[in-house]
Structure formats: C-alpha cells, structure tokens
Design a protein around this motif. Structure first.
Motif, mmCIF file in Angstrom:
data_model
loop_
_atom_site.group_PDB
_atom_site.id
_atom_site.type_symbol
_atom_site.label_atom_id
_atom_site.label_comp_id
_atom_site.label_asym_id
_atom_site.label_seq_id
_atom_site.Cartn_x
_atom_site.Cartn_y
_atom_site.Cartn_z
ATOM 1 N N SER A 1 -8.014 1.640 -0.124
ATOM 2 C CA SER A 1 -9.077 1.190 0.780
ATOM 3 C C SER A 1 -8.607 0.054 1.679
ATOM 4 O O SER A 1 -7.670 -0.679 1.350
ATOM 5 C CB SER A 1 -10.288 0.728 -0.029
ATOM 6 O OG SER A 1 -10.023 -0.523 -0.638
ATOM 7 N N ASP B 1 -10.297 -2.631 2.177
ATOM 8 C CA ASP B 1 -10.585 -3.883 1.463
ATOM 9 C C ASP B 1 -9.428 -4.298 0.563
ATOM 10 O O ASP B 1 -9.072 -5.477 0.503
ATOM 11 C CB ASP B 1 -11.860 -3.755 0.629
ATOM 12 C CG ASP B 1 -13.105 -3.718 1.491
ATOM 13 O OD1 ASP B 1 -13.035 -4.091 2.673
ATOM 14 O OD2 ASP B 1 -14.162 -3.312 0.969
ATOM 15 N N THR B 2 -8.816 -3.345 -0.131
ATOM 16 C CA THR B 2 -7.682 -3.653 -1.005
ATOM 17 C C THR B 2 -6.498 -4.152 -0.189
ATOM 18 O O THR B 2 -5.856 -5.139 -0.548
ATOM 19 C CB THR B 2 -7.282 -2.413 -1.826
ATOM 20 O OG1 THR B 2 -8.397 -2.032 -2.638
ATOM 21 C CG2 THR B 2 -6.074 -2.684 -2.702
ATOM 22 N N TYR C 1 -6.620 -5.559 2.781
ATOM 23 C CA TYR C 1 -6.950 -6.859 3.362
ATOM 24 C C TYR C 1 -6.908 -7.971 2.312
ATOM 25 O O TYR C 1 -6.429 -9.069 2.596
ATOM 26 C CB TYR C 1 -8.310 -6.814 4.057
ATOM 27 C CG TYR C 1 -8.457 -7.966 5.014
ATOM 28 C CD1 TYR C 1 -7.909 -7.899 6.290
ATOM 29 C CD2 TYR C 1 -9.079 -9.146 4.620
ATOM 30 C CE1 TYR C 1 -7.995 -8.964 7.162
ATOM 31 C CE2 TYR C 1 -9.176 -10.216 5.495
ATOM 32 C CZ TYR C 1 -8.631 -10.122 6.756
ATOM 33 O OH TYR C 1 -8.701 -11.182 7.605
ATOM 34 N N ARG C 2 -7.392 -7.696 1.101
ATOM 35 C CA ARG C 2 -7.336 -8.711 0.033
ATOM 36 C C ARG C 2 -5.893 -9.090 -0.279
ATOM 37 O O ARG C 2 -5.569 -10.267 -0.458
ATOM 38 C CB ARG C 2 -8.019 -8.194 -1.235
ATOM 39 C CG ARG C 2 -9.477 -8.520 -1.332
ATOM 40 C CD ARG C 2 -10.037 -8.303 -2.736
ATOM 41 N NE ARG C 2 -9.684 -7.029 -3.317
ATOM 42 C CZ ARG C 2 -10.331 -5.888 -3.114
ATOM 43 N NH1 ARG C 2 -11.379 -5.858 -2.328
ATOM 44 N NH2 ARG C 2 -9.933 -4.780 -3.694
#
Length: 138
Positions: A52, A54-55, A57-58
């Motif tokens: 994802s 989000d993963t 970006y984190r």
C-alpha cells in the motif's frame, strides 16, 4: 550513503530488516534525483504488488527521520532521495525542477551571515537552488 550503510543504520536503531525496506532504499539509491512517494510505489509494485501507499510512505518517513533519505518539496509535493555520502561534510544542492536531478554545492550560505541574534539558537537550516539542468533545458 550506500544501501548497506542505510541497512546498518536501520539495524543499529532496532528496526527489523524487510525486503520491502531494502527495495525502497535500493530504488532511491539507483536514482540520482528526488522521487515522490508515488514514484517509489510504482517501482516497488513490480516486486510487491499488494504493497500500500501508506506502508511505503510510513517507511519513507522513518528513513527521513533516521537520516537515510533527504526530503525536499517540489511543486507542492514531498520528494525524497538517498542521503549524500560527502564524508559528513555539510553541503547543499541545486535541484532540477523538471527531472529532479541534483548536484552538490560547495560551501554554505550560513557562513556568509554576519550575525544571528545572540538570543536565538540555530538548530538547523535548509538552502536549495532550483532551476533546470542542461539536459532538461535543451
């Protein structure tokens, strides 16, 4: 910075090794320019199709916090690249606004500042020069 140095930083700071983290670092290492999180996601999807945004970006945010990646903003979007290996020497960059390619600048404009108020403690600064590289301006 090399991929191996980046992975060593992760290990020393207690972060678990994952192939996805290494791949994000390798993607940034292979490019000599700033990439958006979306650019990185598009490239990593080849090996990790279910990963994802989000993963990605984190992990990018963690790498910035650890000094593995450098961050700037171009066209209102965060862009990232592997931190430079200039033997710990402080420097700044010129950045092409078309392709994101960077070059190091010698010296630092902070050295030219006559004075900083004595009641102000500098904890960091940022200086970047934006323009168009020779290849993009042709």
């Amino acid at each position: 910075m090399t991929v191996e140095e980046a992975l060593q930083i992760l290990k020393e700071r207690g972060y678990k090794y994952t192939g996805k983290r290494e791949e994000i670092i390798r993607i940034c290492s292979d490019e000599k320019r700033y990439l958006s999180a979306k650019d990185i996601l598009e490239r990593i999807k080849e090996h990790y199709p279910n990963l994802s945004f989000d993963t990605v970006y984190r992990n990018i945010s963690t790498f910035v916090d650890l000094g593995i990646l450098e961050e700037t903003e171009l066209d209102g979007e965060g862009k990232f690249r592997l931190a430079c290996s200039n033997n710990g020497h402080h420097h700044h960059h010129v950045i092409c606004t078309e392709c994101g390619k960077t070059s190091s600048l010698p010296g630092c404009p902070m050295n030219l500042m006559a004075t900083i108020p004595s009641d102000f403690m500098v904890t960091g600064h940022k200086f970047e020069v934006y323009g168009t590289c020779k290849e993009c301006s042709q």
